[in-house]
Design an enzyme around this catalytic site. Sequence first.
Site, mmCIF file in Angstrom:
data_model
loop_
_atom_site.group_PDB
_atom_site.id
_atom_site.type_symbol
_atom_site.label_atom_id
_atom_site.label_comp_id
_atom_site.label_asym_id
_atom_site.label_seq_id
_atom_site.Cartn_x
_atom_site.Cartn_y
_atom_site.Cartn_z
ATOM 1 N N ARG A 132 12.055 18.055 2.498
ATOM 2 C CA ARG A 132 10.747 17.287 2.696
ATOM 3 C C ARG A 132 9.826 17.933 1.682
ATOM 4 O O ARG A 132 9.124 17.217 1.195
ATOM 5 C CB ARG A 132 10.120 17.313 4.221
ATOM 6 C CG ARG A 132 8.605 16.715 4.188
ATOM 7 C CD ARG A 132 8.241 16.629 5.622
ATOM 8 N NE ARG A 132 8.630 17.859 6.442
ATOM 9 C CZ ARG A 132 7.953 18.814 6.617
ATOM 10 N NH1 ARG A 132 6.957 19.079 6.075
ATOM 11 N NH2 ARG A 132 8.415 19.653 7.723
ATOM 12 N N LYS A 139 10.527 -1.265 -8.416
ATOM 13 C CA LYS A 139 10.457 -2.298 -9.461
ATOM 14 C C LYS A 139 11.044 -1.929 -10.897
ATOM 15 O O LYS A 139 12.421 -1.646 -10.805
ATOM 16 C CB LYS A 139 8.911 -2.909 -9.614
ATOM 17 C CG LYS A 139 8.271 -3.105 -8.236
ATOM 18 C CD LYS A 139 9.093 -4.144 -7.292
ATOM 19 C CE LYS A 139 8.253 -4.517 -6.192
ATOM 20 N NZ LYS A 139 7.773 -3.310 -5.190
ATOM 21 N N TYR A 149 -2.210 -6.744 -5.312
ATOM 22 C CA TYR A 149 -0.972 -7.217 -4.471
ATOM 23 C C TYR A 149 -1.455 -7.066 -2.687
ATOM 24 O O TYR A 149 -2.243 -6.132 -2.550
ATOM 25 C CB TYR A 149 -0.093 -5.988 -4.775
ATOM 26 C CG TYR A 149 0.975 -5.811 -3.715
ATOM 27 C CD1 TYR A 149 1.861 -6.869 -3.371
ATOM 28 C CD2 TYR A 149 1.238 -4.490 -3.337
ATOM 29 C CE1 TYR A 149 3.045 -6.705 -2.513
ATOM 30 C CE2 TYR A 149 2.248 -4.528 -2.168
ATOM 31 C CZ TYR A 149 3.280 -5.500 -1.805
ATOM 32 O OH TYR A 149 4.142 -5.624 -1.030
ATOM 33 N N ASP A 157 -2.578 0.626 -10.923
ATOM 34 C CA ASP A 157 -1.398 0.364 -10.624
ATOM 35 C C ASP A 157 -0.607 -0.124 -11.866
ATOM 36 O O ASP A 157 -0.797 -1.337 -12.307
ATOM 37 C CB ASP A 157 -1.434 -0.690 -9.277
ATOM 38 C CG ASP A 157 -0.102 -1.008 -8.801
ATOM 39 O OD1 ASP A 157 1.132 -0.728 -9.655
ATOM 40 O OD2 ASP A 157 0.211 -1.759 -7.769
#
Length: 388
Positions: A53, A204, A106, A179
């Site tokens: 982690r 993406k 978005y 973004d």
Amino acid sequence: MTHSDAQGFNTRAIHAGQTPDPTTGAVIPPLYQTTTFAQDGIGKLRNGYEYGRGTNPTRDSLQTQLAALEGGKHAFSFSSGLAAEDALIRAALRPGDHIVLGNDAYGGTYRLIDRVLSEWGITNSAVDMADLDAVSAAIANGNTKMVWVETPSNPMMKITDIAAVAQLAHDAGALLVVDNTFASPYLQQPLIFGADVVVHSTTKYIGGHSDASGGAVVVNDDDLAEKVGFIQFAVGAVSAPMEAWLTTRGLKTLGVRMDRHSSNATAIAQWLLEQDEVEQVYYPGLADHPGHDLAASQMKSFGGMISVTFRGGAEAAKKVAEATSVFTLAESLGGIESLMNYPSDMTHASVKGTELAVPENLIRLSVGIEDVEDLLADLEQALTALRS
């Protein structure tokens, strides 16, 4: 081979963070599919590795790669784009702070800010980021702590002047977040234009193969990086080793993929302009796009995303969306395969009834890297459904 900031994009994409394995000489660094690391004594960590982690060599390699390609000092790899956004906002803001974001954001970003983080006391205003007067009016000095930009925006393909909005944000003591998912670092590097933070859904274009979910935050400021890193460790929304390894693999070919995405999309956008069934084509590579000149000044080329509205309304858009065979009707974008999306009922359903609502006669195309002749033929046969 180590990378240098003076090297070209594709060289950095292939070599940044990708030192051959010192034990075997493997050119591709191994996948460290492990959750924990042996210690050489209590408190004696081997090369700083303790628990997955917190750190993992595979994730570290990806983070080095991301920072090199965005021109940033620090990068953090998350389990998703929204996890990255959530960690950034909670690291940088406090209850009572205000975010100004685009009115074409978005849907998932807007849902996170407006419905989730509002419960934590974060307020927001949505404005047209192309209208600098509107942006200036929305920024309340002393209260607005973050301005959030997508350029090109999702799905209306609006273009924002990053440098101008950065100045407005900084004058008010706010951070500018960009973004950069649609453009990718190959086509656009917002930090160069004054952005403080770049975020990505690496699912993406960066990953590029529709097989690995992830998100990223890239910053230059050391203090902000420390805060983001603490939130990432404390909350734990890190990218898994396999996801990080797949993302690194995809990122190495980003440049050549984006060249093909862009050339295919340009040809398709120009073809769509000639079709009687089409009402409007939204693509910044078209000369009549209102943001064309600005996009040309900020971007290497215009990317693979196109939105298009149809004269027959929602019924026509849905018919086309359900009639293709090479274009796959699906969520997401940015993969090597072409995708078709009906945002009003899919990616942007969460903003229905708000000022961010998407036109119901609009479909969004994520243009892949197939042969463009096959993509055009697929769209041509889909439009025949509107002609009968």
